[in-house]
Design an enzyme around this catalytic site. Structure first.
Site, PDB file in Angstrom:
ATOM      1  N   TYR A  79      65.080 -43.325  81.301  1.00 39.29           N
ATOM      2  CA  TYR A  79      66.329 -43.859  80.744  1.00 39.29           C
ATOM      3  C   TYR A  79      67.096 -42.824  79.928  1.00 39.29           C
ATOM      4  O   TYR A  79      66.610 -41.742  79.678  1.00 39.29           O
ATOM      5  CB  TYR A  79      66.139 -45.170  80.016  1.00 39.29           C
ATOM      6  CG  TYR A  79      65.196 -45.296  78.850  1.00 39.29           C
ATOM      7  CD1 TYR A  79      64.715 -46.546  78.505  1.00 39.29           C
ATOM      8  CD2 TYR A  79      64.800 -44.213  78.073  1.00 39.29           C
ATOM      9  CE1 TYR A  79      63.877 -46.725  77.422  1.00 39.29           C
ATOM     10  CE2 TYR A  79      63.954 -44.378  76.998  1.00 39.29           C
ATOM     11  CZ  TYR A  79      63.495 -45.630  76.678  1.00 39.29           C
ATOM     12  OH  TYR A  79      62.660 -45.794  75.604  1.00 39.29           O
ATOM     13  N   GLU A  80      68.333 -43.179  79.583  1.00 44.76           N
ATOM     14  CA  GLU A  80      69.326 -42.247  79.021  1.00 44.76           C
ATOM     15  C   GLU A  80      69.662 -41.141  80.029  1.00 44.76           C
ATOM     16  O   GLU A  80      69.997 -40.024  79.666  1.00 44.76           O
ATOM     17  CB  GLU A  80      68.830 -41.617  77.704  1.00 44.76           C
ATOM     18  CG  GLU A  80      68.521 -42.595  76.607  1.00 44.76           C
ATOM     19  CD  GLU A  80      69.759 -43.212  75.983  1.00 44.76           C
ATOM     20  OE1 GLU A  80      70.870 -42.856  76.390  1.00 44.76           O
ATOM     21  OE2 GLU A  80      69.611 -44.061  75.086  1.00 44.76           O
ATOM     22  N   GLY A  81      69.589 -41.489  81.305  1.00 44.90           N
ATOM     23  CA  GLY A  81      69.791 -40.511  82.368  1.00 44.90           C
ATOM     24  C   GLY A  81      68.458 -39.881  82.707  1.00 44.90           C
ATOM     25  O   GLY A  81      67.765 -39.349  81.838  1.00 44.90           O
TER      26      GLY A  81
END
Length: 597
Positions: free
Chosen positions: A406-408
């Site tokens: 997550y967060e890219g």
């Protein structure tokens, strides 16, 4: 020379690659002031007293438990650290808010809930909301009375966030937008009161909306059964003609991507901070286990193989911390500069975050991978016990894995790192052409075998300068050879990103060590010097490998041979006994019975 006698120089995002940085301009964790240390201690105390004793109850998603814990955190000011006082926050600087994320990072699922609430759950409204929206929502989010969440990801649009299918249609009377669609993997989704939700108006205007729990047409799914962070609420959200008041549009219509991407910049840095906090606590658990676990009539901490693992943990954490707070201070300084120039506080902060988006992406990658390394080696140190749920290291291992997604994803962030540098160079924000041309000329010249510089840290500084030349040579040649096709050569881009991450980390570690020696004297900095020099020694080999893999993928013949020779020259470092260095590092960890910094 002291920090006060030299004028501070500002540095642009990505500019560290083409200019030398000074330790006297570099913020290091040893520079935390007394108030920041108190905040750090308060966060640690909160975890020790309120969270860790009931971690099993949290993991079972006991109804109402997580919201009540977040409310307690809010009462202590931990949810509003950097929120302006006018909206019920403490109005602290970015360094302090980063420190809170780190200090709470060892709280497993609780850390995830708090990070989501204070980041993507609150910041979109704080930085993009109208005055009325901020006055309505932010004080209650800062206090923890209301909990925040964020709805961007959909079943068929993860990394491709702009490919979202959720729609928003203005009602005939113009009073409402009717949302239709679904969102998935929504952290805090099961109990949040406020959601920032993204949808497309008229099929193409990607926009953000503030959705409250209880809005007609808004429902949620069951809790997801996850591999880790089991105590973090994760659900799907469903919108069926969900009535959202027109005044709840967040930011400009059609500009939702600006909100999504700017908030992610900060989220990436804060994720690194939280991962670092989790890694430090996991490392301490491992050190204490190694000191008490006996095999062959001695503590396993006495074995070289275990010492090596403990030392590697410490090195990676210390380096990550060095890079993290170096960047956090840049953001803090840039925000102050923009605010002083007349920008509103939200534009000042967002401008500062965007300026250092490259570094935030690199930090996200490295921080998440450091935590993964620490908990993986932690399980190994625990042996068979590490595979048992009775030992908390198994929980740390499971919980860590999500951070690389997550967060890219880390792959996306590696690609973004190089993409942003190249785009800034093309727009004239970064002057890469001149330095790259200088490196090309140097490749064609006879190497300089002149007298060595015996000034303090001259060898290490030269190594860092050469690492940067390796990046400029490899990236410059790749762009020149591949032109617009380079975007499809993701393997090459990721190799260049890894060269950059290693170099930024190594330089951050060197600057921190230099500043500490200046402040305390070399004899008292043996622990830190060992960590810096070991990392730099290993970075040289890593950069060489990444560079070779990149060059071999696009060059051939004489060009390839010349570049590989240049790469060998730029990654050559003096012989170094890393075994003894790591043994000294491990000895301090074992003697202190914890990670001491």
């Amino acid at each position: 020379m002291s920090a006060t006698t030299e004028k501070k120089a500002t540095i642009k995002g990505g500019e560290w690659l083409i200019r030398e940085s000074s330790p006297y301009d570099t913020f290091i964790p040893e520079d935390f002031n007394e108030e920041q240390q108190m905040v750090k201690d308060m966060c640690a105390s909160f975890l020790d007293t309120e969270i860790l004793p009931i971690i099993d109850r949290i993991d079972k998603l006991e109804p109402g438990l997580m919201p009540s814990l977040m409310k307690k955190a809010g009462e202590q000011g931990l949810l509003g650290t950097s929120i302006p006082e006018e909206f019920g926050g403490l109005g602290k600087d970015f360094i302090t808010s980063t420190l809170v994320n780190e200090a709470l990072g060892g709280g497993f699922s609780f850390s995830v809930a708090v990070a989501a609430h204070t980041g993507i759950g609150t910041l979109p409204i704080l930085y993009f909301g109208t005055q009325a929206q901020k006055e309505k929502y932010i004080p209650k989010l800062a206090s923890g009375e209301w909990k925040g969440s964020y709805g961007l990801t959909e079943p068929n649009s993860g990394s491709d966030a702009l490919g979202a299918k959720t729609t928003a249609t203005l009602s005939k009377d113009g009073k409402y937008y009717l949302l239709n669609g679904q969102k998935c993997w929504i952290t805090n989704g099961g109990f949040a009161d406020i959601y920032t939700v993204f949808a497309k108006i008229d099929g193409d205007k990607f926009s953000a909306f503030i959705v409250e729990r209880g809005f007609e047409g808004f429902t949620q799914g069951q809790e997801e059964h996850k591999m880790g962070i089991k105590g973090s609420s994760t659900v799907q959200l469903y919108f069926q003609d969900c009535k959202v008041p027109a005044e709840n549009v967040l930011g400009e219509i059609g500009k939702g991507h600006i909100i999504a991407f700017n908030i992610l910049n900060i989220g990436r840095l804060k994720l690194c901070a939280a991962a670092l906090g989790g890694a430090k606590r996991a490392a301490t658990i491992c050190i204490q286990y190694a000191n008490t676990r006996e095999q062959f009539k001695t503590a396993i901490a006495n074995f070289g193989a275990i010492k090596n693992k403990l030392a590697e943990m410490a090195i990676k954490m210390w380096v990550a911390e060095s890079a993290l707070y170096r960047t956090a201070k840049w953001i803090d300084d840039k925000e102050a500069e923009l605010f002083a120039a007349g920008k509103p506080f939200n534009q000042a902060f967002l401008g500062a975050a965007e300026e250092y988006a490259i570094e935030c992406a690199m930090l996200k990658v490295f921080g998440s991978e450091v935590l993964d390394f620490v908990v993986d080696e932690g399980v190994q140190i625990h042996g068979g016990n590490g595979f048992s749920d009775e030992y908390i290291i198994s929980k740390a291992y499971r919980d860590s894995r999500i951070n690389r997604i997550y967060e890219g994803t880390n792959e996306i962030n590696r690609l973004l790192t190089v993409d942003m540098v190249l785009k800034r160079a093309m727009k004239g924000r970064l002057d890469l052409m001149g330095p790259a041309m200088s490196v090309s000329k140097e490749l064609m010249s006879i190497p300089d075998f002149g007298a060595s510089d015996d000034a303090p840290f001259a060898t290490e500084k030269k190594a860092i300068a050469n690492f940067k030349k390796a990046i400029l040579m490899t990236a410059g040649a790749a762009v020149q050879k591949l032109m617009t096709k380079i975007e499809s050569e993701q393997e090459i881009l990721m190799h260049i990103a890894d060269m950059s991450i290693e170099t930024f980390n190594a330089e951050s570690a060197l600057l921190r060590a230099m500043k500490l020696v200046d402040q305390r004297g070399e004899p008292s900095c043996q622990f830190e010097l060992d960590m810096m020099r070991t990392y730099l020694y290993d970075a040289a080999d890593n950069i060489n490998k990444f560079g070779k893999d990149a060059i071999n993928a696009f060059a051939e013949g004489d060009e390839q041979r010349m570049m590989l020779l240049g790469l060998k020259r730029f990654t050559k470092v003096n012989s170094f006994n890393s075994k003894e260095s790591k043994r000294r590092i491990a000895a301090k960890l074992i003697a202190d019975n914890k990670y001491p910094l």
